[in-house]
Design a protein around this motif. Structure first.
Motif, PDB file in Angstrom:
ATOM      1  N   SER A 193     -69.728 -46.397 -49.637  1.00  0.00           N
ATOM      2  CA  SER A 193     -69.450 -47.467 -50.597  1.00  0.00           C
ATOM      3  C   SER A 193     -70.243 -48.711 -50.218  1.00  0.00           C
ATOM      4  O   SER A 193     -70.006 -49.783 -50.770  1.00  0.00           O
ATOM      5  N   GLN A 194     -71.175 -48.582 -49.282  1.00  0.00           N
ATOM      6  CA  GLN A 194     -71.974 -49.714 -48.821  1.00  0.00           C
ATOM      7  C   GLN A 194     -73.239 -49.847 -49.657  1.00  0.00           C
ATOM      8  O   GLN A 194     -73.910 -48.857 -49.966  1.00  0.00           O
ATOM      9  N   SER A 195     -73.576 -51.078 -49.982  1.00  0.00           N
ATOM     10  CA  SER A 195     -74.695 -51.319 -50.893  1.00  0.00           C
ATOM     11  C   SER A 195     -76.023 -50.848 -50.320  1.00  0.00           C
ATOM     12  O   SER A 195     -76.863 -50.317 -51.054  1.00  0.00           O
ATOM     13  N   SER A 196     -76.243 -51.027 -49.020  1.00  0.00           N
ATOM     14  CA  SER A 196     -77.528 -50.638 -48.442  1.00  0.00           C
ATOM     15  C   SER A 196     -77.757 -49.140 -48.559  1.00  0.00           C
ATOM     16  O   SER A 196     -78.857 -48.691 -48.899  1.00  0.00           O
ATOM     17  N   ALA A 197     -76.720 -48.343 -48.297  1.00  0.00           N
ATOM     18  CA  ALA A 197     -76.850 -46.891 -48.429  1.00  0.00           C
ATOM     19  C   ALA A 197     -76.886 -46.474 -49.892  1.00  0.00           C
ATOM     20  O   ALA A 197     -77.637 -45.570 -50.281  1.00  0.00           O
ATOM     21  N   LEU A 198     -76.101 -47.143 -50.714  1.00  0.00           N
ATOM     22  CA  LEU A 198     -76.016 -46.787 -52.133  1.00  0.00           C
ATOM     23  C   LEU A 198     -77.342 -47.031 -52.845  1.00  0.00           C
ATOM     24  O   LEU A 198     -77.862 -46.153 -53.548  1.00  0.00           O
ATOM     25  N   LEU A 199     -77.918 -48.207 -52.663  1.00  0.00           N
ATOM     26  CA  LEU A 199     -79.163 -48.537 -53.357  1.00  0.00           C
ATOM     27  C   LEU A 199     -80.332 -47.716 -52.831  1.00  0.00           C
ATOM     28  O   LEU A 199     -81.250 -47.380 -53.586  1.00  0.00           O
ATOM     29  N   ALA A 200     -80.305 -47.405 -51.540  1.00  0.00           N
ATOM     30  CA  ALA A 200     -81.377 -46.581 -50.983  1.00  0.00           C
ATOM     31  C   ALA A 200     -81.316 -45.152 -51.511  1.00  0.00           C
ATOM     32  O   ALA A 200     -82.348 -44.474 -51.599  1.00  0.00           O
ATOM     33  N   GLY A 201     -80.121 -44.695 -51.891  1.00  0.00           N
ATOM     34  CA  GLY A 201     -79.973 -43.324 -52.360  1.00  0.00           C
ATOM     35  C   GLY A 201     -80.065 -43.159 -53.860  1.00  0.00           C
ATOM     36  O   GLY A 201     -80.136 -42.032 -54.354  1.00  0.00           O
ATOM     37  N   LEU A 202     -80.055 -44.266 -54.608  1.00  0.00           N
ATOM     38  CA  LEU A 202     -80.143 -44.171 -56.069  1.00  0.00           C
ATOM     39  C   LEU A 202     -81.591 -43.979 -56.506  1.00  0.00           C
ATOM     40  O   LEU A 202     -82.499 -44.641 -56.001  1.00  0.00           O
ATOM     41  N   CYS A 203     -81.790 -43.086 -57.453  1.00  0.00           N
ATOM     42  CA  CYS A 203     -83.119 -42.884 -58.037  1.00  0.00           C
ATOM     43  C   CYS A 203     -83.193 -43.713 -59.317  1.00  0.00           C
ATOM     44  O   CYS A 203     -82.623 -43.344 -60.345  1.00  0.00           O
ATOM     45  N   VAL A 204     -83.863 -44.840 -59.243  1.00  0.00           N
ATOM     46  CA  VAL A 204     -83.938 -45.781 -60.364  1.00  0.00           C
ATOM     47  C   VAL A 204     -85.308 -45.662 -61.019  1.00  0.00           C
ATOM     48  O   VAL A 204     -86.337 -45.692 -60.338  1.00  0.00           O
ATOM     49  N   THR A 205     -85.325 -45.516 -62.341  1.00  0.00           N
ATOM     50  CA  THR A 205     -86.595 -45.341 -63.053  1.00  0.00           C
ATOM     51  C   THR A 205     -86.907 -46.476 -64.022  1.00  0.00           C
ATOM     52  O   THR A 205     -88.077 -46.772 -64.256  1.00  0.00           O
ATOM     53  N   HIS A 206     -85.898 -47.108 -64.598  1.00  0.00           N
ATOM     54  CA  HIS A 206     -86.172 -48.156 -65.587  1.00  0.00           C
ATOM     55  C   HIS A 206     -86.698 -49.411 -64.889  1.00  0.00           C
ATOM     56  O   HIS A 206     -86.156 -49.838 -63.867  1.00  0.00           O
ATOM     57  N   PRO A 207     -87.768 -50.020 -65.422  1.00  0.00           N
ATOM     58  CA  PRO A 207     -88.374 -51.191 -64.758  1.00  0.00           C
ATOM     59  C   PRO A 207     -87.406 -52.352 -64.544  1.00  0.00           C
ATOM     60  O   PRO A 207     -87.463 -53.023 -63.513  1.00  0.00           O
ATOM     61  N   VAL A 208     -86.527 -52.602 -65.507  1.00  0.00           N
ATOM     62  CA  VAL A 208     -85.580 -53.714 -65.363  1.00  0.00           C
ATOM     63  C   VAL A 208     -84.629 -53.456 -64.198  1.00  0.00           C
ATOM     64  O   VAL A 208     -84.378 -54.331 -63.359  1.00  0.00           O
ATOM     65  N   LEU A 209     -84.118 -52.237 -64.135  1.00  0.00           N
ATOM     66  CA  LEU A 209     -83.195 -51.900 -63.057  1.00  0.00           C
ATOM     67  C   LEU A 209     -83.914 -51.833 -61.709  1.00  0.00           C
ATOM     68  O   LEU A 209     -83.338 -52.160 -60.668  1.00  0.00           O
ATOM     69  N   LYS A 210     -85.176 -51.423 -61.730  1.00  0.00           N
ATOM     70  CA  LYS A 210     -85.967 -51.425 -60.494  1.00  0.00           C
ATOM     71  C   LYS A 210     -86.095 -52.831 -59.934  1.00  0.00           C
ATOM     72  O   LYS A 210     -85.970 -53.054 -58.725  1.00  0.00           O
ATOM     73  N   LEU A 211     -86.353 -53.784 -60.815  1.00  0.00           N
ATOM     74  CA  LEU A 211     -86.497 -55.169 -60.362  1.00  0.00           C
ATOM     75  C   LEU A 211     -85.178 -55.692 -59.800  1.00  0.00           C
ATOM     76  O   LEU A 211     -85.149 -56.358 -58.759  1.00  0.00           O
ATOM     77  N   LEU A 212     -84.088 -55.361 -60.475  1.00  0.00           N
ATOM     78  CA  LEU A 212     -82.773 -55.833 -60.023  1.00  0.00           C
ATOM     79  C   LEU A 212     -82.428 -55.253 -58.649  1.00  0.00           C
ATOM     80  O   LEU A 212     -82.035 -55.989 -57.733  1.00  0.00           O
ATOM     81  N   THR A 213     -82.588 -53.938 -58.503  1.00  0.00           N
ATOM     82  CA  THR A 213     -82.252 -53.310 -57.224  1.00  0.00           C
ATOM     83  C   THR A 213     -83.197 -53.759 -56.114  1.00  0.00           C
ATOM     84  O   THR A 213     -82.777 -53.908 -54.957  1.00  0.00           O
TER      85      THR A 213
END
Length: 573
Positions: free
Chosen positions: A58-78
């Motif tokens: 439930s930790q953000s560092s592990a969560l964001l590192a494991g998410l596969c993000v493809t949309h440019p807007v979400l990429k910028l946010l993450t």
């Protein structure tokens, strides 16, 4: 010759935040991070479509590192949140939730994006100025002359990481160890203007209770092949230092380790015998120089190991590249640049060598004179819980380092967010005409954006409640309160609330509450810091001042950047 495909034109998307696709993407991402927030946040399992390793976190560092993000807007946010985490280590979920909430609320307004951005930047300055002022009612000074507040800060970090699976006693024990390890890594060469920190190494021990964890000054090196009860060198006097040689090169005698170039071998020369002779000569020189410990990053030749053992010299191999820098720090040794020429100036020194054992593991304990490096043996029930615990301890260590440089903490448990929201609402009602003129907006537009800004702060606090209970705020301090679900409709809140989110305030005569995010008259929130001491409160919840302040700035600035986005141009080739 193969036929070349025609180059595809770039895909241009205008006003991306108005598209339904990005709204759905942001909504899903927002729900993911919101559901993880706080000590009762829900777990997420990360794995790929082919199976393999599964990470529960439930930790953000592990969560964001494991998410596969493809949309440019979400990429910028993450990417913005991950950049914040790389510098500050904590408050990643806070940053992501606040950014998503602000985007959602501002997009729903009938206010020009450029106007909304200017107003948000003004409100951000209002918040940061207040947090840095002496009048701030949610900021607590930290005195490192006492361990009480630093220990409570570490405890707050650990309790927010639910996947560590720690009981209350285990949290207290690990918090004490983390603080002790942090103190051991403070360099004695610090000055008034600069503070240097050493390194804390985390040693994994699985299938053991967290209460078995321990911290050691110096360095623990796992040595499963050594019989340390009989092989430790004998010190001639307590004041005698143990001399050590450190090799980044392989001592196996392989020709691949001789470097580049051509090797000419004469007839009747046995290469293996020559290499072995060179290794033994190396060993003799180290013995003559009084070396008692040889540490090699790679492999040591068996004959050399046997020779050193006979001379009562401890030889440790395969320590890995990650251990080289800590070894240099604690011993002062310099890695040997060549096997042909040993320089006595490269030798390091240790105060003592000891044998330690943990469960089925055996360690060589290197004890320096000034232990700027320490080893924290972390025990946990399984690998998943250990990974979460290691990450949580690293976060707590980073938070302590930040707090030394900026010795303040903020009230946690949602109280800083609701307190800030009350402060901004109160100030927004008295906005001057000159401010409105500078922002080029009307009073109605300013009020709309300010309400959305405050609502976004409050929505972060609301994410702490995952069980359907009501969330309240009081009209005196502006703190966050939570009440159990399914209460009778005529229940008096003063009978059911116990403590506010940070744990400093309790119900008292004349204290009134209101449902959070419901419209009501603004009020100037008071400070509770003087009324109830943080050190005397029972396990107050605290947040890192530097991390939360920067998270607030990153969230608002990222949301402003995305609101100002007019086009997305994607190369489809």
């Amino acid at each position: 010759m193969s036929r070349l495909n025609a180059k595809k034109p770039s895909l241009c998307t205008s006003e991306p935040l108005t598209k339904e696709a990005i709204s759905c993407v942001l909504s899903v991402f927002s729900e993911i991070v919101k559901s993880c927030y706080g000590p009762t946040g829900r777990f997420k399992q990360l794995h790929n479509g082919m199976g393999g390793y599964v990470r529960t976190t439930s930790q953000s560092s592990a969560l964001l590192a494991g998410l596969c993000v493809t949309h440019p807007v979400l990429k910028l946010l993450t990417a913005s949140v991950q950049s914040h985490l790389s510098l500050f280590g904590d408050c990643g979920l806070f940053t992501a939730i606040l950014c998503c909430s602000l985007l959602e609320k501002i997009r729903a307004l009938n206010v020009a994006p450029c106007t909304s951005i200017k107003i948000c930047q003004h409100l951000l300055s209002l918040c940061t100025d207040y947090l840095s002022s002496e009048a701030c009612g949610c900021r607590v000074p930290v005195d490192f002359g006492s361990s009480k507040i630093p220990l409570r800060l570490v405890r707050s970090v650990l309790t927010s990481k639910r996947a560590c699976m720690l009981s209350r006693n285990e949290v207290d024990h690990i918090s004490t160890l983390v603080l002790k390890a942090f103190v051991l890594t403070i360099s004695p060469q610090n000055t008034e203007t600069s503070i240097a920190f050493g390194k804390c190494l985390y040693i994994p021990v699985k299938d053991r209770r967290a209460m078995d964890s321990a911290v050691y000054p110096g360095l623990l090196i796992e040595t499963p092949d050594l019989d340390l009860t009989t092989e430790l060198p004998v010190r001639t006097a307590p004041s005698c230092a143990i001399k050590m040689a450190l090799f980044p090169l392989s001592l196996s005698g392989d020709l691949s380790d001789t470097g580049e170039g051509t090797i000419f071998v004469h007839r009747r020369v046995f290469l293996q015998a020559e290499v072995l002779g060179q290794m033994l000569n190396l060993g003799r020189q180290m013995v003559d120089d009084g070396v008692s410990l040889v540490v090699c990053q790679k492999v040591i030749h068996p004959a050399l190991k046997q020779y050193l053992k006979e001379k009562n010299v401890v030889a440790v191999e395969r320590v890995g590249a990650a251990m080289m820098e800590p070894l240099k720090q604690i011993t002062g040794s310099q890695p040997m640049p060549s096997l042909q020429f040993l320089s006595p100036a490269c030798y390091g020194r240790l105060k003592d060598l000891r044998a330690e054992s943990f469960a089925s593991k055996r360690f060589l304990h290197l004890i320096p004179d000034d232990p700027v490096v320490c080893s924290l043996v972390l025990c946990s029930r399984n690998e998943t819980a250990w990974e979460e615990l290691r990450l949580a301890c690293q976060t707590a260590e980073h938070v302590l380092q930040l707090t030394v440089s900026d010795p303040w903490v903020l009230l946690g448990g949602g109280c800083t967010e609701t307190h800030l929201s009350s402060y901004v609402r109160h100030k927004s009602c008295a906005v001057t005409c000159s401010t409105l003129e500078n922002l080029s907006c009307s009073r109605a537009e300013f009020q709309l954006v300010a309400d959305s800004f405050c609502g976004s702060l409050e929505s972060v606090s609301c994410c702490l409640e995952h069980d359907g209970g009501d969330v309240l705020t009081d009209t005196k301090w502006g703190h966050f309160w939570s009440v159990p679900p399914d209460l009778p409709s005529r229940s008096d809140w003063s009978d059911v609330v116990q403590r506010c989110g940070c744990g400093l305030c309790g119900p008292q005569q004349g204290l009134y509450w209101k449902i959070l995010q419901c419209r009501s008259g603004p009020f100037p929130p008071q400070s509770c810091i003087g009324e109830s001491s943080v050190t005397s409160a029972d396990n107050p919840v605290l947040d890192c001042f530097a991390a939360k302040r920067n998270g607030l700035q990153v969230a608002i600035e990222t949301a402003s950047l995305l609101l100002d986005l007019s086009y997305i141009v994607e190369d489809r080739n």
